[in-house]
Structures are given as structure tokens and as C-alpha cells.
Design an enzyme around this catalytic site. Structure first.
Site, PDB file in Angstrom:
ATOM      1  CB  THR A 142      -6.474  -0.872   8.740  1.00  0.00           C
ATOM      2  OG1 THR A 142      -5.354  -0.470   7.935  1.00  0.00           O
ATOM      3  CG2 THR A 142      -6.940  -2.250   8.321  1.00  0.00           C
TER       4      THR A 142
ATOM      5  CE  LYS B  88      -0.662  -0.263   5.063  1.00  0.00           C
ATOM      6  NZ  LYS B  88      -0.265   1.083   5.499  1.00  0.00           N
TER       7      LYS B  88
ATOM      8  N   GLY C 138      -2.048   5.447  13.388  1.00  0.00           N
ATOM      9  CA  GLY C 138      -1.960   5.686  11.960  1.00  0.00           C
ATOM     10  C   GLY C 138      -2.632   4.588  11.155  1.00  0.00           C
ATOM     11  CB  CYS C 139      -1.146   1.887   9.139  1.00  0.00           C
ATOM     12  SG  CYS C 139      -0.099   2.982   8.145  1.00  0.00           S
ATOM     13  CB  VAL C 140      -3.529   0.073  13.779  1.00  0.00           C
ATOM     14  CG1 VAL C 140      -4.599  -0.661  14.580  1.00  0.00           C
ATOM     15  CG2 VAL C 140      -2.280  -0.801  13.635  1.00  0.00           C
TER      16      VAL C 140
END
Length: 208
Positions: free
Chosen positions: A156, A119, A151-153
Site C-alpha cells: 500500500t 480487497k 505485506g499489505c502495508v
């Protein structure tokens, strides 16, 4: 205000959704940049999360649970595929092929038969084939580990529930660079986007 966040949210947010019928383990961005002291992305909370991640991976492999890893890669030099995200967070420029900081941590590295979704943005769903891949396998529950919590957690988790998945974020399997954002985002995820559980609960469900 003297009222705590928990009491303010009580009865309004925080409903539990629980596990569904089939889970996948989603391992988000466990790359060396987050666990290498002195690196710009170094996040102490990720170091302990990697250990838990290794234990969860072992159980997932033993129980034939679908496993998907994510990483981040940009076109070196121009970073044009990073768009405004890289402009906002230029620290992400380390995520190019050949940079040791962009390699997977050894303890949680994917096996040859495990899918890796690459990603360019925070959410593992944005601009990727993750959602149709999971739907095609009958997955309705995501057990999420990785980094970073804020952030990404989180991104998502938000997209996961919007794609119709039961999102289970493993508290001790995710990490961040500071405890404040880590705890605040776990609180938000547990309140609005999924269930925050501990690794023991996740492993027990997989083993059953």
C-alpha cells in the site's frame, strides 16, 4: 561488507516528505486472524499494533479525520477472485465471510459511518476505488496503520506514493509475524516510499 545499510543509503535515499494539508487514517486489515494465537496468520507484532491503532482511531474520530478501513474477502470454495495471490499464499483462504478469523479486531472495528474497502490483493489500491475516493475528499496524506508490515502495508505504501500521496507509516501502529521482515520493510518504506513516524507524531499532527 562492513558498511551499514543506513550509512550506505545516506545522502542517496531517505529524503523526508512530511505531512501535506489533509490526512486520512488508513487502517489496513486489522483482522482477528493476525491476533489469534494458533491461527496460521498469527503475528505477535500485530497484537501491540492493534492497541496503538485504537488510540489513533480515537484521535482521528475526535478530529473529524477521514478514516478508511480495509479487509480481505474471497469467494469461498473456488477462491477464484484471489488469483495467483491465493495460490502463492494459501493461508489467505481464511479470509471468507463467516470465518471468525476474518472479522475485525474489536479494538479497531469500524463504526457504521466509516468506509470499509474490501480487497483481494496486498495493496489497498489494487483493484479498488481507494485512490479516487481519497482524491475526491482532497486528501493528500495517508497515515497508515495495520498489517502486515512486509505485506499489505508495504504494498500500500508503494502504491500510495505512485498515486501521489504523502505516505506516513506509523512504526508502532504496524506489525508483522517476525521482527526481521518488520524492520527491513520499515527501512525500505522510510528510504523510498514514505516517512516512517511514531504514533506520538501522528497524533500530535492530527490534534493541531
Amino acid at each position: 561488507m562492513s558498511e551499514s545499510a543506513a550509512s550506505n543509503y545516506a545522502g542517496v535515499w531517505g529524503n523526508r516528505i512530511g505531512f501535506g494539508h489533509k490526512a486520512a487514517l488508513l487502517v489496513i486489515d486489522f483482522m482477528k486472524g493476525y491476533t489469534t494465537e494458533g491461527a496460521p496468520l498469527y503475528a505477535p507484532g500485530v497484537v501491540s499494533a492493534v492497541k496503538i491503532g485504537g488510540e489513533l482511531l480515537q484521535v482521528a474520530r475526535e478530529t473529524a479525520t477521514p478514516i478508511i478501513h480495509t479487509n480481505i474477502r474471497y469467494q469461498p470454495g473456488s477462491f477464484q477472485d484471489g488469483g495467483m495471490w491465493v495460490k502463492k499464499a494459501p493461508v489467505m483462504r481464511d479470509m471468507v465471510e463467516g470465518n471468525p478469523l476474518a472479522e475485525f479486531c474489536a479494538e479497531v472495528a469500524p463504526r457504521d459511518d466509516e468506509l470499509v474497502v474490501t480487497k483481494q490483493y496486498a495493496s489497498a489500491f489494487f483493484g479498488t476505488s481507494l485512490a479516487p475516493t481519497l482524491h475526491s475528499q482532497g486528501v493528500d496524506t495517508l497515515i497508515v496503520i495495520g498489517c502486515s508490515t512486509s505485506g499489505c502495508v508495504r504494498a500500500t505504501a508503494v502504491d500510495g506514493v505512485q498515486h501521489g500521496f504523502r505516505v506516513m507509516v506509523v512504526r508502532d501502529g504496524v506489525g508483522d509475524r517476525h521482527e526481521g521482515p518488520h524492520e527491513a520493510n520499515l527501512f525500505d518504506i522510510d528510504s523510498k516510499y514514505g516517512d516512517v513516524i511514531d504514533s506520538d507524531e501522528a497524533m500530535a499532527w492530527l490534534k493541531r
